[in-house]
Motif scaffolding. Structure first.
Motif, short mmCIF file in Angstrom:
data_model
loop_
_atom_site.label_atom_id
_atom_site.label_comp_id
_atom_site.label_asym_id
_atom_site.label_seq_id
_atom_site.Cartn_x
_atom_site.Cartn_y
_atom_site.Cartn_z
N TYR A 27 0.77 -1.12 0.00
CA TYR A 27 0.06 0.07 -0.02
C TYR A 27 0.82 1.21 0.00
O TYR A 27 2.04 1.06 0.47
N TYR A 28 0.18 2.43 -0.37
CA TYR A 28 0.91 3.64 -0.24
C TYR A 28 -0.20 4.44 0.48
O TYR A 28 -1.45 4.19 0.62
N VAL A 29 0.16 5.58 1.01
CA VAL A 29 -0.76 6.47 1.85
C VAL A 29 -0.89 7.80 1.04
O VAL A 29 -0.11 8.22 0.16
N TYR A 30 -2.14 8.47 1.17
CA TYR A 30 -2.38 9.59 0.47
C TYR A 30 -3.25 10.49 1.43
O TYR A 30 -3.81 9.90 2.68
N GLY A 31 -3.58 11.66 1.09
CA GLY A 31 -4.67 12.46 1.77
C GLY A 31 -3.97 13.72 2.29
O GLY A 31 -2.80 13.77 2.44
N ASN A 32 -4.81 14.40 3.25
CA ASN A 32 -4.44 15.46 3.81
C ASN A 32 -5.62 15.82 4.78
O ASN A 32 -6.56 15.31 4.60
N LEU A 33 -5.15 16.77 5.84
CA LEU A 33 -6.10 16.94 6.92
C LEU A 33 -6.48 18.43 6.73
O LEU A 33 -5.41 19.36 6.52
N HIS A 34 -7.80 18.83 6.77
CA HIS A 34 -8.18 20.07 6.75
C HIS A 34 -7.47 20.86 5.35
O HIS A 34 -7.22 22.03 5.29
N HIS A 35 -7.38 20.13 4.13
CA HIS A 35 -6.88 20.56 2.98
C HIS A 35 -5.50 21.20 3.05
O HIS A 35 -5.17 22.13 2.22
N ARG A 67 0.83 -3.96 -8.08
CA ARG A 67 0.32 -2.82 -7.69
C ARG A 67 0.03 -2.43 -6.33
O ARG A 67 -0.50 -3.30 -5.78
N LYS A 68 0.36 -1.14 -5.80
CA LYS A 68 0.15 -0.81 -4.51
C LYS A 68 -1.34 -0.30 -4.63
O LYS A 68 -1.95 0.27 -5.39
N PHE A 69 -2.13 -0.51 -3.49
CA PHE A 69 -3.35 0.35 -3.27
C PHE A 69 -3.21 1.62 -2.25
O PHE A 69 -2.36 1.31 -1.28
N GLY A 70 -4.04 2.50 -2.52
CA GLY A 70 -3.78 3.75 -1.71
C GLY A 70 -4.82 3.76 -0.39
O GLY A 70 -5.87 3.33 -0.54
N ILE A 71 -4.13 4.17 0.76
CA ILE A 71 -4.80 4.18 1.90
C ILE A 71 -5.01 5.74 2.35
O ILE A 71 -4.06 6.25 2.38
N GLY A 72 -6.21 6.10 2.69
CA GLY A 72 -6.32 7.65 2.98
C GLY A 72 -6.59 7.79 4.31
O GLY A 72 -6.12 7.17 5.29
N ASN A 73 -7.92 8.20 4.73
CA ASN A 73 -8.39 8.79 5.88
C ASN A 73 -8.88 7.54 6.70
O ASN A 73 -9.35 6.67 6.37
N ILE A 74 -8.48 7.53 8.03
CA ILE A 74 -8.76 6.56 9.08
C ILE A 74 -9.23 7.31 10.05
O ILE A 74 -10.54 7.59 10.20
N SER A 75 -8.43 7.83 11.16
CA SER A 75 -9.04 8.72 12.22
C SER A 75 -7.89 9.85 12.40
O SER A 75 -6.90 9.58 12.35
N ILE A 76 -8.15 10.99 13.28
CA ILE A 76 -7.32 11.84 13.76
C ILE A 76 -7.17 11.48 15.25
O ILE A 76 -7.95 10.75 16.12
N ASP A 77 -6.16 12.06 15.90
CA ASP A 77 -5.73 11.74 17.26
C ASP A 77 -6.97 12.17 18.12
O ASP A 77 -7.60 13.12 18.07
N GLY A 78 -7.17 11.15 18.96
CA GLY A 78 -8.28 11.14 19.69
C GLY A 78 -10.00 11.04 19.17
O GLY A 78 -10.83 11.09 20.02
N GLY A 79 -9.98 10.82 17.74
CA GLY A 79 -11.27 10.41 17.39
C GLY A 79 -12.15 11.69 17.06
O GLY A 79 -13.09 11.37 17.23
N LYS A 80 -11.43 12.73 17.00
CA LYS A 80 -12.51 14.00 16.81
C LYS A 80 -12.94 13.90 15.42
O LYS A 80 -12.21 13.59 14.40
N ALA A 81 -14.32 14.69 15.23
CA ALA A 81 -14.85 14.89 13.96
C ALA A 81 -13.93 15.93 13.31
O ALA A 81 -13.09 16.70 13.85
#
Length: 174
Positions: A27-35, A67-81
């Motif tokens: 796998y590879y990782v992707y994404g961003n937090l709050h853009h 091929r690798k598959f991409g993993i994005g969002n899981i959760s943030i510290d503490g599980g906040k929305a």
């Protein structure tokens, strides 16, 4: 008192961050937090059972595809929305990209099931099958109707899931 650098970052719940660039991973990782570019790792804290599942699936995936598959969002510290996620609070939900025909990875590797020439539907079915056949998976959301037909009732439509699928463990883990 902890000394030195932690081996793997942990959040306030004791959940670990998904390893970001393990050598030879499937796998590879992707994404961003709050853009904000380069912050995706801040939204990749996973319950230990989800990490176990990820590692099992990525090994199975490597056995059938190079091929690798991409993993994005899981959760943030503490599980906040955060951002637009109503879920992704317990560390038992994860977003993954569909499989591409080429081997592009990283932030630029976004692909949609809708009229995207690099979308590999057959490989995506194989990948999602690894998830839905695992007894810990409760549901997968992905809007490709042919994937849903091939894999059955645990793959459902949910608005906004054309360019990634959402896999969720049964809730009795967290």
């Amino acid at each position: 008192m902890q000394r030195g650098v932690p081996i793997q970052p942990k959040d306030s719940r004791g959940y670990f961050m998904l390893p970001q660039a393990p050598e030879d991973a499937g796998y590879y990782v992707y994404g961003n937090l709050h853009h904000v570019p380069g912050t995706g790792h801040l939204a990749q804290y996973a319950h230990p059972n989800l990490l176990t599942l990820i590692f099992q699936i990525e090994r199975e995936w490597q056995a059938i595809c190079d091929r690798k598959f991409g993993i994005g969002n899981i959760s943030i510290d503490g599980g906040k929305a955060y951002d637009k996620h109503r879920s992704h609070k317990k560390g038992i939900e994860m977003d993954c990209r569909p499989v591409r025909k080429d081997k592009l990875t990283g932030p630029a590797a976004r692909v949609s099931h809708k009229d995207d020439p690099v979308y590999d539907q057959e490989a995506t079915i194989c990948l999602i099958r690894l998830f839905v056949e695992h007894p810990w998976i409760k549901i997968v959301f992905f809007n490709d109707e042919k994937v849903q037909e091939a894999l059955g009732a645990r793959v459902k439509t949910l608005k906004g899931h054309n360019d990634h699928f959402h896999a969720e463990l049964w809730g009795n883990f967290a």
